[in-house]
Design a protein around this motif. Sequence first.
Motif, short mmCIF file in Angstrom:
data_model
loop_
_atom_site.label_atom_id
_atom_site.label_comp_id
_atom_site.label_asym_id
_atom_site.label_seq_id
_atom_site.Cartn_x
_atom_site.Cartn_y
_atom_site.Cartn_z
N LEU A 188 -66.20 10.59 34.29
CA LEU A 188 -66.53 9.17 34.14
C LEU A 188 -66.96 8.85 32.72
O LEU A 188 -66.57 7.81 32.16
N VAL A 189 -67.74 9.72 32.12
CA VAL A 189 -68.16 9.53 30.72
C VAL A 189 -66.94 9.53 29.81
O VAL A 189 -66.80 8.66 28.93
N LYS B 258 -70.36 3.84 37.29
CA LYS B 258 -70.51 4.12 35.86
C LYS B 258 -71.80 3.50 35.32
O LYS B 258 -72.48 4.11 34.49
N ARG C 69 -66.04 -4.93 38.54
CA ARG C 69 -65.40 -3.90 37.69
C ARG C 69 -64.83 -4.55 36.46
O ARG C 69 -64.28 -5.66 36.53
N MET D 114 -65.88 -0.12 33.32
CA MET D 114 -67.25 -0.18 33.82
C MET D 114 -67.22 -0.67 35.25
O MET D 114 -66.47 -1.59 35.58
N GLU E 161 -63.89 8.76 30.59
CA GLU E 161 -63.11 7.54 30.81
C GLU E 161 -63.78 6.34 30.13
O GLU E 161 -63.10 5.54 29.47
N MET E 162 -65.09 6.22 30.26
CA MET E 162 -65.80 5.12 29.59
C MET E 162 -65.62 5.22 28.08
O MET E 162 -65.31 4.22 27.42
#
Length: 114
Positions: free
Chosen positions: A55-56, A25, A12, A21, A58-59
């Motif tokens: 998730l997108v 992800k 991670r 990441m 957050e990335m």
Amino acid sequence: MVGAGRIELRLRIRRGDAIAMGPGKADLLGAIDAHGSISAAARAIGMSYRRAWLLVEEMNGCFAAPLVETRPGAGAQLSDDARAVLAAYRKAEAAAVEAAGRELAGVGRLLKPE
């Protein structure tokens, strides 16, 4: 492989408390690249659309520029940065498993048979 066992690592990359990441992800980015949309990518990897979207987000919030670019009616695509991050992540993942395999080679004989 460790004798009769196997090595599983979860690499991670963190930015503060957020996971910028990780395995899920990375899988999502690969699926978005393959399918051209977040919803199709989520279906392909067995994830809910809501989870994929979170998730997108957050990335995209963890990196200086968005990794996933969306356009209404046109789906989603990976940025050049996303491709670089994903390639580096996958390479590091493979190297980590290889290194762990070397270090843990003798541990397999200590495992109980399955």
